[in-house]
Design a protein around this motif. Structure first.
Motif, mmCIF file in Angstrom:
data_model
loop_
_atom_site.group_PDB
_atom_site.id
_atom_site.type_symbol
_atom_site.label_atom_id
_atom_site.label_comp_id
_atom_site.label_asym_id
_atom_site.label_seq_id
_atom_site.Cartn_x
_atom_site.Cartn_y
_atom_site.Cartn_z
ATOM 1 N N ARG A 197 0.829 -1.209 0.000
ATOM 2 C CA ARG A 197 0.000 0.000 0.000
ATOM 3 C C ARG A 197 0.866 1.262 0.000
ATOM 4 N N ASP A 198 0.287 2.362 -0.489
ATOM 5 C CA ASP A 198 1.017 3.629 -0.510
ATOM 6 C C ASP A 198 0.784 4.394 0.795
ATOM 7 N N GLU A 199 1.240 5.653 0.846
ATOM 8 C CA GLU A 199 1.149 6.435 2.080
ATOM 9 C C GLU A 199 -0.294 6.742 2.480
ATOM 10 N N VAL A 213 -1.249 -0.641 -4.296
ATOM 11 C CA VAL A 213 -0.628 -0.211 -5.551
ATOM 12 C C VAL A 213 -0.632 -1.339 -6.589
ATOM 13 N N SER A 248 -1.885 4.948 -7.620
ATOM 14 C CA SER A 248 -0.872 4.364 -8.509
ATOM 15 C C SER A 248 -1.159 2.894 -8.811
ATOM 16 N N ARG A 251 6.051 2.118 -10.789
ATOM 17 C CA ARG A 251 4.674 2.552 -10.554
ATOM 18 C C ARG A 251 4.348 3.798 -11.352
ATOM 19 N N THR A 301 0.861 6.715 -11.956
ATOM 20 C CA THR A 301 -0.456 7.103 -11.441
ATOM 21 C C THR A 301 -1.503 6.947 -12.550
#
Lengths: 134, 390
Positions: free
Chosen positions: B233-235, B240, B299, B317, B319
């Protein structure tokens, strides 16, 4: 130098004549066959892009017509059935010349001038909504 | 200031609920701030319309006279499952026709049924004392059937791969034709409109959620197959790569061919575009923050399908905003992109679901059971063993 695309319809008895040879040799034209379906004894079709000087151009077309070939501008060869299309956009992924693109609204934009009739979109379309009429 | 499910449903019932699509909500949140938007808006609608191979329908035909216990069955020459009770079957969208191959499959049969067309039913049986008939050849319509319901074991994938091909030959995949030497990149997600990307930790979408399934009101029946909450997972906590999935159920008789479309992927097989829409209650600022994410914030991972293995090379990655721009950078090369999931249809579904809520009083159901949460499970591979497990 003018460049145009033509849809050539050959009568059955004309389908084996080497017309591109004559266009090059006799009229100094550069023919580029984008698509062809030619069988001896049957009506043939050819999508031909021709480049050359204006005067040779007209003479070359006149030669083709004198040979019994029906020459018409190639403009409506590719068809998108909008009732069948779901606007997924997969055709745009395989369209190398960039004739098919999606706009920001998610609609499909088709620029016929960029199309080289390679049929990649016809094969890619999961809805079979794109057809070539020839 | 948090809202409850009951408060939101009461506002829907009284016609006061403020409902927006995920795109509209993102714009409002950018304009007014998350806090204000969270207070003002009650429900955000999402939508997606991509090919979803793990889909199909349960059908019951009723009994003929004399009756048959169906063993082998085809519908328009497409085989359906013969291992249920006498006149029940399950027809999967990817099953190819015995005569037309992948140009006509289970998905096409379902679309024909939705369009009101007659479908040829042929079935065979060994015959029993109570079901003496051994063969049947007839025509049925959707209206004739006792029950016909969509039951899709895996829909609405939370994010998906971006496919490219490093090889020297074009390859045909479920993500379309991938041109050689990074000639193109295809992707398949509704991005900021996608249901599970708007509720990345499965707080509000769970078993029992009332949703839009192919134009019909339906439910989340269970976690979808391959549901993987443990994906990277992203922030923002958004996966993702492919993560959560939903199993969904709905009445086929209430579905619409406008939101269920059969598909054939050349060199691969048959599938179906399925429209899924999920309403998400704006309970608090935490959920509002993920509802406000745009394509620029989400993303996906670029994967090289030129390597035909379970673990394919990951090439970075990008977006969804980059993907939608028409080109991305992969391995230093500019690669043209093309979508597979219809943005136009995703918007249409989110808008349609919004009108269900504001005009028809379609209320929200709090999950009866949460989907498996982060940390609980991931996806296991299938190992090829040479003998029984000890």
């Amino acid at each position: 130098m003018p460049r145009k695309r033509f849809d050539l319809a050959f009568p059955p008895n004309q389908a084996t004549k080497p017309i591109t040879y004559h266009l090059v040799k006799d009229f100094d034209l550069t023919p580029n066959i984008l698509r062809a379906q030619i069988q001896p004894g049957q009506e043939g079709r050819m999508l031909l892009e021709i480049t050359g000087p204006k005067e040779s151009f007209d003479a070359g077309i006149a030669f083709l017509e004198a040979e019994g070939i029906t020459v018409s501008p190639a403009a409506t060869d590719i068809r998108l059935d909008e009732d069948v299309c779901v606007l997924c956009g997969l055709c745009t992924a395989v369209c190398r010349p960039g004739a098919l693109v999606m706009d920001a609204a998610g609609d499909l934009i088709f620029d016929k001038d960029k199309c080289v009739y390679c049929e990649a979109c016809v094969i890619a379309c999961p809805r079979r909504a794109v057809t070539l009429s020839f | 200031m948090a809202k409850t499910w009951d408060e939101i449903n009461a506002r829907i019932a009284s016609g006061e609920a403020v409902v927006m699509t995920a795109e509209e909500f993102s714009a409002v949140a950018a304009d007014e701030g998350i806090s204000k938007a969270a207070k003002r808006v009650d429900v955000v609608t999402t939508g997606t319309f991509g090919p979803m191979c793990s889909s199909g329908v349960v059908l019951n035909f009723g009994h003929s006279d004399p009756p048959i216990r169906i063993g082998e069955i085809t519908l328009n020459d497409v085989e359906a499952y013969g291992g249920l009770a006498a006149v029940d079957t399950y027809l999967g969208v990817t099953q190819p026709s015995r005569t037309k191959g992948i140009e006509y499959g289970g998905a096409h049969v379902i679309e024909d049924l939705l369009r009101g067309k007659s479908v040829r039913l042929r079935a065979y049986s060994a015959g029993t004392d109570c079901y003496p008939r051994t063969e049947i050849d007839t025509w049925v319509t959707l209206e004739d059937l006792n029950q016909a319901y969509i039951f899709n074991p895996r829909n609405a994938y939370q994010n998906y791969a971006v496919a490219v091909n490093s090889g020297d030959q074009a390859i045909h995949t479920y993500l379309g034709t991938l041109l050689p030497r990074f000639g193109n990149a295809t992707y398949c997600s509704a991005g900021a409109l996608s249901p599970l990307l708007n509720d990345p930790t499965y707080r509000t979408i769970g078993v029992g959620s009332r949703i839009f399934v192919a134009g019909a009101p339906g439910y989340v029946a269970w976690e979808g197959t391959q549901h993987n909450p443990n994906q990277t997972r992203d922030e923002n906590g958004v996966p993702v790569a492919p993560a959560g999935t939903l199993a969904v159920i709905a009445d086929l008789k209430q579905a619409s061919p406008a939101f269920f479309s059969a598909a054939t992927f050349t060199g691969y097989g048959t599938s179906a575009f399925v429209g899924i829409g999920v309403p998400i209650p704006v309970l608090d600022e935490e959920i509002a923050a993920t509802l406000a994410l745009t394509d620029a914030d989400i993303s996906a991972t670029v994967i090289d399908y030129g390597v035909a293995r379970r673990s394919r090379p990951l090439l970075g990655r990008v977006t969804y905003a980059q993907l939608r721009s028409g080109e991305i950078e992969v391995e230093g090369k500019t690669v043209p992109t093309g979508p597979i999931s219809s943005l136009k249809q995703a918007r249409r579904i989110a808008t349609e679901l919004k009108s269900w809520i504001t005009e028809k009083g379609f209320t929200l159901q709090e999950p009866l059971q949460l989907l498996p949460q982060i940390g609980s499970q991931s996806v296991k591979p299938l190992e090829i063993r040479t003998g029984e497990v000890n």
